[in-house]
Scaffold this motif. Sequence first.
Motif, PDB file in Angstrom:
ATOM      1  N   SER A  97     -32.364 -26.052  66.379  1.00 51.14           N
ATOM      2  CA  SER A  97     -32.937 -26.408  65.081  1.00 51.14           C
ATOM      3  C   SER A  97     -33.563 -25.194  64.411  1.00 51.14           C
ATOM      4  CB  SER A  97     -33.999 -27.496  65.243  1.00 51.14           C
ATOM      5  OG  SER A  97     -33.407 -28.676  65.690  1.00 51.14           O
ATOM      6  N   LYS A  98     -34.223 -24.364  65.206  1.00 48.19           N
ATOM      7  CA  LYS A  98     -34.868 -23.171  64.651  1.00 48.19           C
ATOM      8  C   LYS A  98     -33.797 -22.205  64.131  1.00 48.19           C
ATOM      9  CE  LYS A  98     -37.709 -19.462  66.344  1.00 48.19           C
ATOM     10  NZ  LYS A  98     -37.366 -18.845  67.587  1.00 48.19           N
ATOM     11  N   ASN A  99     -32.749 -22.014  64.951  1.00 44.74           N
ATOM     12  CA  ASN A  99     -31.669 -21.118  64.517  1.00 44.74           C
ATOM     13  C   ASN A  99     -31.004 -21.614  63.249  1.00 44.74           C
ATOM     14  OD1 ASN A  99     -32.094 -19.418  66.610  1.00 44.74           O
ATOM     15  ND2 ASN A  99     -30.441 -20.216  67.894  1.00 44.74           N
ATOM     16  N   ALA A 100     -30.822 -22.929  63.162  1.00 43.43           N
ATOM     17  CA  ALA A 100     -30.152 -23.492  61.990  1.00 43.43           C
ATOM     18  C   ALA A 100     -30.962 -23.172  60.733  1.00 43.43           C
ATOM     19  CB  ALA A 100     -29.981 -25.005  62.152  1.00 43.43           C
ATOM     20  N   LEU A 101     -32.279 -23.354  60.838  1.00 43.39           N
ATOM     21  CA  LEU A 101     -33.137 -23.093  59.678  1.00 43.39           C
ATOM     22  C   LEU A 101     -33.125 -21.606  59.314  1.00 43.39           C
ATOM     23  CD1 LEU A 101     -35.222 -23.934  57.551  1.00 43.39           C
ATOM     24  CD2 LEU A 101     -36.990 -23.771  59.315  1.00 43.39           C
ATOM     25  N   GLU A 102     -33.246 -20.756  60.348  1.00 40.89           N
ATOM     26  CA  GLU A 102     -33.245 -19.311  60.092  1.00 40.89           C
ATOM     27  C   GLU A 102     -31.938 -18.875  59.443  1.00 40.89           C
ATOM     28  OE1 GLU A 102     -36.246 -17.671  63.560  1.00 40.89           O
ATOM     29  OE2 GLU A 102     -34.079 -17.481  63.839  1.00 40.89           O
ATOM     30  N   ASN A 103     -30.823 -19.336  60.009  1.00 38.66           N
ATOM     31  CA  ASN A 103     -29.517 -18.955  59.466  1.00 38.66           C
ATOM     32  C   ASN A 103     -29.378 -19.390  58.022  1.00 38.66           C
ATOM     33  OD1 ASN A 103     -28.745 -17.839  61.836  1.00 38.66           O
ATOM     34  ND2 ASN A 103     -27.513 -19.585  62.529  1.00 38.66           N
ATOM     35  N   TYR A 104     -29.779 -20.627  57.788  1.00 36.39           N
ATOM     36  CA  TYR A 104     -29.634 -21.156  56.432  1.00 36.39           C
ATOM     37  C   TYR A 104     -30.454 -20.326  55.447  1.00 36.39           C
ATOM     38  CZ  TYR A 104     -29.489 -24.425  52.542  1.00 36.39           C
ATOM     39  OH  TYR A 104     -29.291 -24.986  51.306  1.00 36.39           O
ATOM     40  N   ALA A 105     -31.714 -20.063  55.832  1.00 34.77           N
ATOM     41  CA  ALA A 105     -32.606 -19.348  54.911  1.00 34.77           C
ATOM     42  C   ALA A 105     -32.080 -17.938  54.627  1.00 34.77           C
ATOM     43  CB  ALA A 105     -34.013 -19.291  55.491  1.00 34.77           C
ATOM     44  N   TYR A 106     -31.677 -17.213  55.673  1.00 36.34           N
ATOM     45  CA  TYR A 106     -31.219 -15.834  55.456  1.00 36.34           C
ATOM     46  C   TYR A 106     -29.861 -15.788  54.751  1.00 36.34           C
ATOM     47  CZ  TYR A 106     -35.221 -14.061  57.969  1.00 36.34           C
ATOM     48  OH  TYR A 106     -36.509 -13.745  58.320  1.00 36.34           O
ATOM     49  N   ASN A 107     -28.978 -16.717  55.083  1.00 31.02           N
ATOM     50  CA  ASN A 107     -27.681 -16.760  54.391  1.00 31.02           C
ATOM     51  C   ASN A 107     -27.867 -17.084  52.921  1.00 31.02           C
ATOM     52  OD1 ASN A 107     -26.187 -16.108  56.611  1.00 31.02           O
ATOM     53  ND2 ASN A 107     -25.681 -18.224  57.161  1.00 31.02           N
ATOM     54  N   MET A 108     -28.788 -18.010  52.656  1.00 33.65           N
ATOM     55  CA  MET A 108     -29.029 -18.388  51.262  1.00 33.65           C
ATOM     56  C   MET A 108     -29.609 -17.199  50.494  1.00 33.65           C
ATOM     57  SD  MET A 108     -28.797 -20.666  48.932  1.00 33.65           S
ATOM     58  CE  MET A 108     -28.521 -22.274  49.644  1.00 33.65           C
ATOM     59  N   ARG A 109     -30.482 -16.447  51.154  1.00 34.02           N
ATOM     60  CA  ARG A 109     -31.075 -15.262  50.513  1.00 34.02           C
ATOM     61  C   ARG A 109     -29.961 -14.261  50.165  1.00 34.02           C
ATOM     62  NH1 ARG A 109     -36.012 -12.145  53.318  1.00 34.02           N
ATOM     63  NH2 ARG A 109     -37.346 -13.326  51.920  1.00 34.02           N
ATOM     64  N   ASN A 110     -29.021 -14.036  51.117  1.00 34.17           N
ATOM     65  CA  ASN A 110     -27.907 -13.124  50.840  1.00 34.17           C
ATOM     66  C   ASN A 110     -27.018 -13.648  49.730  1.00 34.17           C
ATOM     67  OD1 ASN A 110     -28.740 -11.353  52.757  1.00 34.17           O
ATOM     68  ND2 ASN A 110     -27.437 -12.214  54.387  1.00 34.17           N
ATOM     69  N   THR A 111     -26.816 -14.946  49.750  1.00 31.10           N
ATOM     70  CA  THR A 111     -25.940 -15.566  48.757  1.00 31.10           C
ATOM     71  C   THR A 111     -26.445 -15.298  47.349  1.00 31.10           C
ATOM     72  OG1 THR A 111     -25.379 -17.310  50.296  1.00 31.10           O
ATOM     73  CG2 THR A 111     -24.944 -17.754  47.984  1.00 31.10           C
ATOM     74  N   ILE A 112     -27.741 -15.520  47.124  1.00 27.80           N
ATOM     75  CA  ILE A 112     -28.205 -15.355  45.743  1.00 27.80           C
ATOM     76  C   ILE A 112     -28.408 -13.885  45.361  1.00 27.80           C
ATOM     77  CG2 ILE A 112     -29.203 -17.680  45.543  1.00 27.80           C
ATOM     78  CD1 ILE A 112     -31.949 -16.327  45.792  1.00 27.80           C
ATOM     79  N   LYS A 113     -28.495 -13.023  46.401  1.00 31.48           N
ATOM     80  CA  LYS A 113     -28.568 -11.584  46.109  1.00 31.48           C
ATOM     81  C   LYS A 113     -27.206 -11.062  45.659  1.00 31.48           C
ATOM     82  CE  LYS A 113     -32.346  -9.624  48.777  1.00 31.48           C
ATOM     83  NZ  LYS A 113     -32.636  -9.407  50.194  1.00 31.48           N
ATOM     84  N   ASP A 114     -26.175 -11.746  46.084  1.00 33.72           N
ATOM     85  CA  ASP A 114     -24.807 -11.356  45.725  1.00 33.72           C
ATOM     86  C   ASP A 114     -24.619 -11.536  44.216  1.00 33.72           C
ATOM     87  OD1 ASP A 114     -22.119 -11.222  45.220  1.00 33.72           O
ATOM     88  OD2 ASP A 114     -21.520 -12.412  46.962  1.00 33.72           O
ATOM     89  N   GLU A 115     -24.214 -10.467  43.569  1.00 36.51           N
ATOM     90  CA  GLU A 115     -24.084 -10.485  42.105  1.00 36.51           C
ATOM     91  C   GLU A 115     -23.182 -11.603  41.595  1.00 36.51           C
ATOM     92  OE1 GLU A 115     -25.169  -9.144  39.047  1.00 36.51           O
ATOM     93  OE2 GLU A 115     -26.800  -9.025  40.511  1.00 36.51           O
ATOM     94  N   LYS A 116     -22.061 -11.795  42.350  1.00 37.17           N
ATOM     95  CA  LYS A 116     -21.073 -12.804  41.926  1.00 37.17           C
ATOM     96  C   LYS A 116     -21.737 -14.156  41.721  1.00 37.17           C
ATOM     97  CE  LYS A 116     -18.042 -12.106  45.211  1.00 37.17           C
ATOM     98  NZ  LYS A 116     -17.081 -12.377  46.236  1.00 37.17           N
TER      99      LYS A 116
END
Length: 395
Positions: free
Chosen positions: A286-305
């Motif tokens: 559960s902890k990994n799922a939350l961490e992955n989601y949060a960091y992936n989402m951060r990368n996603t919105i940093k992506d210019e596209k």
Amino acid sequence: MAGKGEGPAIGIDLGTTYSCVGVWQHDRVEIIANDQGNRTTPSYVAFTDTERLIGDAAKNQVAMNPINTVFGENCFSICISVVSDLDLAYLGSTIKNAVVTVPAYFNDSQRQATKDAGVIAGLNVMRIINEPTAAAIAYGLDKKATSVGEKNVLIFDLGGGTFDVSLLTIEEGIFEVKATAGDTHLGGEDFDNRMVNHFVQEFKRKHKKDISGNPRALRRLRTSCERAKRTLSSTAQTTIEIDSLYEGIDFYTTITRARFEELNMDLFRKCMEPSEDEEHKKKVESKNALENYAYNMRNTIKDEKIGSKLDPADKKKIEDAIDGAINWLDSNQLAEADEFDDKMKELESICNPIIAKMYQGAGGDMGAGMGGAGMDEDIPSAGGSGAGPKIEEVD
Ligand SMILES: Nc1ncnc2c1ncn2[C@@H]1O[C@H](COP(=O)(O)OP(=O)(O)OP(=O)(O)O)[C@@H](O)[C@H]1O
Ligand SMILES: [Mg+2]
């Protein structure tokens, strides 16, 4: 529980040491007492020259007639018929329908064998239910008002001969077994044996006599030990009083709960291992799922596209939510699985609608929509499973 106009059904829990039968009556489950007045019946069947003994009667004569006594899995199909006989006598009616529980780790052929045994006993086995599921239902865990969304339940079942730990998830009344662990050769009878050995030694010390070669003396001692063990669940000390245990010698003694625990400490520790394992595993997931989601989402919105296509206010909302979740993670590393799960849902409920809205607005040029081929690197995924994010319905 009623079948299609065929009257009520009984529920049968066949244990390797004790079996139990319930029936739905007067708006609740009633556990049927046997002829001895006990609500569980030893899973024993014995044959003498003239009769078939079951339950307590069979167990009580086991030392005299060990060859013709069957118990545990061997008596499974006989027990089913015996247990259903008990019911019929009690209910005074012709109940044909039964629901039977089996351990969660039973495979298909074991489940089929259970059904077959029921049929041989003249029962219509309506359903086979996993024991931990039945336990969760019995405690009303599927109906608790607090159960919004998916809920994890750890079932700890320490029986007479086996120890089972199961991790279930319950969502909208649907149960799923996520993991099973335990020990098929660990149970209450092992604790009884430790106490028996302890008193055999004590008898030797006190009376200079070895009772270990005398099955009748051992059986009487074991029966007293099981009773003492049960008593020690609610008191700190209890007595054993057996008249003429061996060669006319009476055996009167006491045992404290602390001493009993000491005799069994290694076995008790074994009982804790799998549950800690299972709980720990779930927590880490559960902890990994939350961490992955949060960091992936951060990368996603940093992506210019993607970032450039977001409404600035929406983008800020996601950034704040991610920062909040990451800060929360930093200061809650020791949280429980459901705390991580809740935080995950909270974060998803903020981010997913915004991302979904963006894809909808972008139309065809953003690909085939969420989860579409080629979009994988851009989409934050929940956990290491590779599953895409759960997108809530967007109006
Ligand atoms: N109050 C109590 N305190 C301690 N132990 C108890 C108590 N009541 C019952 N037991 C023990 O629980 C065990 C039986 O548990 P249960 O009826 O769940 O077993 P089972 O389902 O037949 O076994 P299994 O799950 O191994 O097939 C016995 O060893 C019994 O002595
Ligand atoms: Mg059991």
